[in-house]
Design a protein around this motif. Structure first.
Motif, PDB file in Angstrom:
ATOM      1  N   SER A 168       0.555  15.217   1.127  1.00 42.09           N
ATOM      2  CA  SER A 168      -0.399  15.153  -0.001  1.00 42.09           C
ATOM      3  C   SER A 168      -1.536  15.865  -0.020  1.00 42.09           C
ATOM      4  N   PHE A 169      -2.324  15.755   1.131  1.00 45.05           N
ATOM      5  CA  PHE A 169      -3.582  16.759   0.996  1.00 45.05           C
ATOM      6  C   PHE A 169      -3.325  18.137   0.854  1.00 45.05           C
ATOM      7  N   GLN A 192       0.667  -1.114   0.099  1.00 41.37           N
ATOM      8  CA  GLN A 192      -0.123   0.049   0.299  1.00 41.37           C
ATOM      9  C   GLN A 192       0.729   1.283   0.057  1.00 41.37           C
ATOM     10  N   TYR A 193       1.945   1.253   0.722  1.00 40.12           N
ATOM     11  CA  TYR A 193       2.897   2.490   0.851  1.00 40.12           C
ATOM     12  C   TYR A 193       3.429   2.470  -0.594  1.00 40.12           C
ATOM     13  N   ASP A 194       3.795   1.461  -1.217  1.00 39.77           N
ATOM     14  CA  ASP A 194       4.537   1.801  -2.331  1.00 39.77           C
ATOM     15  C   ASP A 194       3.575   2.455  -3.455  1.00 39.77           C
ATOM     16  N   ILE A 195       2.409   2.032  -3.461  1.00 41.63           N
ATOM     17  CA  ILE A 195       1.295   2.539  -4.324  1.00 41.63           C
ATOM     18  C   ILE A 195       1.231   4.029  -4.018  1.00 41.63           C
ATOM     19  N   ALA A 196       1.014   4.172  -2.823  1.00 34.23           N
ATOM     20  CA  ALA A 196       1.013   5.813  -2.505  1.00 34.23           C
ATOM     21  C   ALA A 196       2.102   6.637  -2.992  1.00 34.23           C
ATOM     22  N   GLU A 197       3.456   5.796  -2.768  1.00 35.97           N
ATOM     23  CA  GLU A 197       4.679   6.535  -3.159  1.00 35.97           C
ATOM     24  C   GLU A 197       4.789   6.923  -4.628  1.00 35.97           C
ATOM     25  N   ILE A 198       4.190   5.897  -5.391  1.00 35.66           N
ATOM     26  CA  ILE A 198       4.205   6.010  -6.989  1.00 35.66           C
ATOM     27  C   ILE A 198       3.386   7.300  -7.441  1.00 35.66           C
ATOM     28  N   TYR A 199       2.420   7.582  -6.666  1.00 36.23           N
ATOM     29  CA  TYR A 199       1.470   8.729  -6.754  1.00 36.23           C
ATOM     30  C   TYR A 199       2.182   9.895  -6.416  1.00 36.23           C
ATOM     31  N   PHE A 200       2.914   9.921  -5.496  1.00 33.30           N
ATOM     32  CA  PHE A 200       3.185  11.103  -4.592  1.00 33.30           C
ATOM     33  C   PHE A 200       4.230  11.652  -5.457  1.00 33.30           C
ATOM     34  N   ASN A 201       5.368  10.651  -5.894  1.00 33.95           N
ATOM     35  CA  ASN A 201       6.419  11.211  -6.541  1.00 33.95           C
ATOM     36  C   ASN A 201       6.172  11.331  -7.933  1.00 33.95           C
ATOM     37  N   HIS A 202       5.156  11.177  -8.469  1.00 31.84           N
ATOM     38  CA  HIS A 202       4.624  11.810  -9.735  1.00 31.84           C
ATOM     39  C   HIS A 202       3.683  12.774  -9.720  1.00 31.84           C
ATOM     40  N   ASN A 228       0.656  12.960  -8.378  1.00 34.21           N
ATOM     41  CA  ASN A 228      -0.629  12.814  -8.189  1.00 34.21           C
ATOM     42  C   ASN A 228      -1.050  12.647  -6.665  1.00 34.21           C
ATOM     43  N   TYR A 229      -1.094  13.931  -6.104  1.00 33.02           N
ATOM     44  CA  TYR A 229      -1.237  14.136  -4.515  1.00 33.02           C
ATOM     45  C   TYR A 229      -2.612  13.804  -4.109  1.00 33.02           C
ATOM     46  N   ASP A 230      -3.564  14.145  -5.126  1.00 30.06           N
ATOM     47  CA  ASP A 230      -5.088  13.899  -4.809  1.00 30.06           C
ATOM     48  C   ASP A 230      -5.332  12.294  -4.502  1.00 30.06           C
ATOM     49  N   LEU A 231      -4.480  11.751  -5.378  1.00 33.67           N
ATOM     50  CA  LEU A 231      -4.805  10.073  -5.052  1.00 33.67           C
ATOM     51  C   LEU A 231      -3.631   9.576  -4.107  1.00 33.67           C
ATOM     52  N   ALA A 232      -2.644  10.294  -3.900  1.00 32.14           N
ATOM     53  CA  ALA A 232      -1.561   9.581  -2.768  1.00 32.14           C
ATOM     54  C   ALA A 232      -2.153   9.727  -1.395  1.00 32.14           C
ATOM     55  N   GLY A 233      -2.742  10.981  -1.189  1.00 31.00           N
ATOM     56  CA  GLY A 233      -3.065  11.054   0.333  1.00 31.00           C
ATOM     57  C   GLY A 233      -4.027   9.805   0.810  1.00 31.00           C
ATOM     58  N   PRO A 234      -5.235   9.633  -0.045  1.00 27.36           N
ATOM     59  CA  PRO A 234      -6.259   8.385   0.505  1.00 27.36           C
ATOM     60  C   PRO A 234      -5.273   6.981   0.675  1.00 27.36           C
ATOM     61  N   GLU A 235      -4.313   7.022  -0.238  1.00 25.22           N
ATOM     62  CA  GLU A 235      -3.616   5.603  -0.323  1.00 25.22           C
ATOM     63  C   GLU A 235      -2.839   5.625   0.769  1.00 25.22           C
ATOM     64  N   TYR A 236      -2.221   6.712   1.307  1.00 21.92           N
ATOM     65  CA  TYR A 236      -1.420   6.665   2.645  1.00 21.92           C
ATOM     66  C   TYR A 236      -2.364   6.553   3.756  1.00 21.92           C
ATOM     67  N   GLU A 237      -3.497   7.074   3.800  1.00 19.39           N
ATOM     68  CA  GLU A 237      -4.292   6.889   4.875  1.00 19.39           C
ATOM     69  C   GLU A 237      -5.033   5.458   5.063  1.00 19.39           C
ATOM     70  N   LYS A 238      -4.691   4.513   4.046  1.00 18.94           N
ATOM     71  CA  LYS A 238      -5.209   3.356   4.157  1.00 18.94           C
ATOM     72  C   LYS A 238      -4.248   2.328   4.956  1.00 18.94           C
ATOM     73  N   ILE A 239      -3.110   2.973   5.284  1.00 18.62           N
ATOM     74  CA  ILE A 239      -2.195   2.028   6.008  1.00 18.62           C
ATOM     75  C   ILE A 239      -2.508   2.042   7.552  1.00 18.62           C
ATOM     76  N   PRO A 240      -2.480   0.909   8.206  1.00 18.11           N
ATOM     77  CA  PRO A 240      -3.235   0.648   9.476  1.00 18.11           C
ATOM     78  C   PRO A 240      -2.260   1.283  10.517  1.00 18.11           C
ATOM     79  N   LYS A 241      -2.861   1.750  11.704  1.00 15.77           N
ATOM     80  CA  LYS A 241      -1.921   2.382  12.721  1.00 15.77           C
ATOM     81  C   LYS A 241      -0.767   1.447  13.288  1.00 15.77           C
ATOM     82  N   GLU A 242      -1.298   0.052  13.413  1.00 15.64           N
ATOM     83  CA  GLU A 242      -0.241  -0.715  13.995  1.00 15.64           C
ATOM     84  C   GLU A 242       0.968  -1.057  13.069  1.00 15.64           C
TER      85      GLU A 242
END
Length: 709
Positions: free
Chosen positions: A102-103, A62-72, A74-88
């Motif tokens: 990202s937001f 999940q983090y790698d997917i968010a990183e792909i969006y962020f580094n290119h 696509n911040y509006d897509l990166a933020g929700p992907e980062y948020e999917k990572i669980p607190k633990e």
């Protein structure tokens, strides 16, 4: 247009209906393709890995997917992907911070605030907390919540006063105060004190100093004022600001009750001692001994009083103080060092009988790091007295009870010279691979097998750490070392006990395999030293010995040691003590690399070895540094006619100095000099300690890997 490219590509790929591989392989493939810049391939494999709901490493995919969006972008897509990572997840903290960024970059202010509000309460001491607080305040201001912005800016200034974000916060505070007539923010003294102690305990002495100064300035009549001045002084003392430390510790005295002043006086004395004003320093230490003989600082004060007497050229007073320490505070950790200093003084005065008695006291006192040295000299003086049998008994006791110390190896050599058999010693049963291979070449299978064995031993322990170990192990097996490091940090930050010991061992194995030796040494050498002083070096996991004495860069060490007729274990010992196997090591004296070569020496060596063109940065290369260091060490060994001790003294302190010492003390006879005596006569403390440390490691390397005791 850019924001639409990746989602469209992803949809096309997902519609192909390609067969799924297993989730772990998909994560590995996706990460590799992302690194190589193949975004469509990366997203395909990463999404595939997420399709397995039971996959333990979903958060990293999940983090790698968010990183792909962020580094290119696509911040509006990166933020929700980062948020999917669980607190633990160990990567949650980083993901939450990236979500906030990202937001903000995509103009979603409310979501930015929400992410930062989740981050700061959970991670107030994170290195990014100052930046996060400042950014949160800016976003509060954007939505018109001036009060929240103002309070957050003041918190940044309070808890992170020396950061650039604190400076920016102070500018914004003035602006908001002027525009909106905000009241002056004043942190409570308890908050300031807690913040200052957190910074001090974390080693952030400048920041601690700033916070405690603020506390003393804003609350001069509070119950914290005296302690604030004291902690300002201690922060300055630890940070090297000695004159300022003296001023502030003196201020603290007027706030401190008479019965509690021993700590103030102790640090005041230490500060004057660091300044070279030994008369004043000694006076403060004397006050502690006279007025607070049972305080927790009294034995420390007694020891340093003796040291300051030595510096004042009052050796008899120093010795009397050291002996008083040994008698009055027998449980003190300073006792054995005090006995050694006292014994050496009498030895240098040729009062061998008194020295003999003092060194002998070490046998009946609590064991300490200098106990073996005291016993070695006790045996040497027994020899000098002509009591060969007594000397042999002392050497035998030392070699057996303190086996694996530098002094114990010297004792064994003494026994052989006297014609006595040395004790066999406590064998460390290393695995067979350790005898022949480079630690950095361990295969993953070996690491996993050892980890499995330890996991089975500790299966009933903390389940949370076990899960991290399993995840760490799988990431190592996949070769995802950046993610493995995140899991490893989580493991090391977890609780104690056998479970954490297993985790640390696993960490050490993989770090060695990847060429990082400093952390394994750090994790193991304290345990090894404690076991040795307890007389139980064979009762700890043998692997701790391998971590503490790694065969780092073995191929280069072997190649250039053989080329220069050096024992490769001597080369390893030099590297261990010089740099802890850190190729990028740079000392305060500008020495570079594994074998710590200074640039001027490096130029001369490069000329001899015809290294052209030579650049200083080349000394950070393991191959070049070991080639140069072994060449230099070989020349020193030859210069001193094979005497490794003298060669090492020359390597650290300069060969010219060593020649001068040999000439002045032994009429130039480097063959028949008493090497133990020579070492203790070396006036440079760093060089004196260096020779013994390197030789201790050299003996140990030969013992562990060369089969020589």
């Amino acid at each position: 247009m850019k924001n639409r490219v990746i989602p469209a590509l992803l949809l096309l790929i997902m519609l192909t209906g390609a067969a799924l591989a297993d989730a772990a392989s998909d994560l590995k493939s996706g990460h590799e393709k992302m690194t190589a810049g193949d975004l469509s391939g990366a997203l395909y494999y990463l999404q595939n890995s997420l399709s397995d709901a039971k996959f333990a490493l979903r958060d990293y995919a999940q983090y790698d997917i968010a990183e792909i969006y962020f580094n290119h972008g696509n911040y509006d897509l990166a933020g929700p992907e980062y948020e999917k990572i669980p607190k633990e997840s160990p990567i949650f903290k980083t993901a939450l911070l990236k979500a906030a960024k990202s937001f903000e970059l995509s103009g979603q202010t409310e979501k930015t605030i929400g992410a930062y509000e989740k981050f700061l309460p959970d991670f107030p001491n994170d290195p990014n907390a100052a930046e996060a607080g400042y950014d949160l305040a800016r976003n509060y201001e954007k939505i018109g919540n001036v009060k929240a912005a103002y309070n957050m800016l003041n918190e940044v200034d309070l808890y992170h006063p020396l950061t650039d974000y604190a400076k920016k916060s102070r500018v914004m505070i003035k602006k908001l105060a002027a525009l909106y007539h905000m009241p002056v923010y004043k942190a409570k003294p308890k908050e300031l004190f807690k913040s200052g102690m957190a910074a001090f305990n974390n080693g952030d002495y400048d920041e601690a100093e700033a916070i405690f100064e603020r506390l003393a300035r804003e609350y001069p009549h509070s119950k914290y004022a005296g302690e604030a001045f004291m902690m300002v002084g201690r922060s300055e003392f630890s940070g090297g600001k000695i004159d300022d430390a003296i001023v502030n510790i003196k201020k603290s005295l007027s706030y401190t009750p008479e019965k509690d002043k021993s700590r103030n006086l102790y640090y005041l004395g230490r500060a004057y001692g660091r300044r070279g004003r030994y008369v004043i320093a000694a006076n403060y230490m004397s006050k502690i001994i006279d007025n607070y003989p049972d305080s927790e600082y009294s034995d420390n004060a007694c020891y340093y009083l003796g040291v300051y007497y030595e510096y004042l050229d009052s050796p008899q007073a120093a010795v009397a103080t050291y002996l008083y320490l040994a008698d009055r505070y027998p449980a003190s950790s300073y006792v054995n060092n005090a006995l050694f200093r006292a014994g050496i003084y009498y030895y240098k005065k040729y009062d061998f009988d008194t020295a003999y008695k003092i060194f002998g006291l070490a046998k009946v006192k609590n064991p300490g790091e200098d106990t073996p040295k005291c016993l070695l000299w006790w045996g040497k003086l027994a020899e000098r007295k002509g009591s060969t049998e007594a000397a042999a008994g002392i050497y035998y006791y030392l070699a057996d009870r303190y086996d694996h110390t530098y002094a114990s190896y010297r004792a064994k050599e003494k026994l052989l010279l006297l014609g006595y058999e040395a004790p066999k010693g406590k064998i460390i049963p290393l695995n067979s691979g350790a005898q022949a291979s480079d630690n950095s070449g361990t295969e993953n299978d070996d690491i996993i097998a050892k980890t499995d064995e330890q996991l089975e031993k500790n299966r009933a322990d903390n389940a949370a750490i076990q899960e991290n170990i399993e995840r760490y192990r799988e990431l190592v097996d996949l070769g995802l070392m950046d993610f493995a490091a995140i899991e490893g940090k989580k493991i090391l930050e977890s609780g104690g006990g056998a479970d954490q010991e297993s985790a640390q061992a696993t960490m050490a194995r993989i770090l060695e395999r990847s060429g990082e030796f400093r952390t394994p040494i750090l994790l193991s050498e304290g345990k090894v030293k404690d076991a040795v002083l307890a007389g139980k070096p064979d009762k700890i996991d043998p692997e701790l010995w391998q971590f503490s004495y790694p065969k780092g860069f073995w191929n280069y060490v072997l190649k250039y040691s053989q080329k220069n007729q050096l024992d490769p274990f001597l080369t390893l010992a030099v590297i261990r003590e010089e740099s802890r196997f850190n190729p990028r090591a740079l000392s305060h004296s500008n020495a570079h690399g594994l074998m710590q070569i200074i640039p001027s020496t490096g130029k001369l060596i490069a000329k001899d070895l015809k290294i052209y063109p030579f650049r200083r940065s080349m000394m950070y290369e393991a191959n070049t540094n070991i080639m140069m260091g072994t060449y230099y060490l070989k020349n020193l060994v030859e210069e001193f006619r094979g005497n490794v001790f003298l060669a090492l003294a020359g390597y650290n302190g300069g060969s010219g100095r060593v020649r001068k010492w040999v000439k002045n003390w032994y009429n130039g006879d480097s063959v028949n000099l008493d090497i133990d005596e020579f070492i203790e006569y070396i006036p440079l403390r760093e060089t004196r300690n260096y020779v013994q440390k390197v030789m201790g490691s050299y003996y140990e390397y030969k013992r562990l890997y060369g089969g020589r005791s």
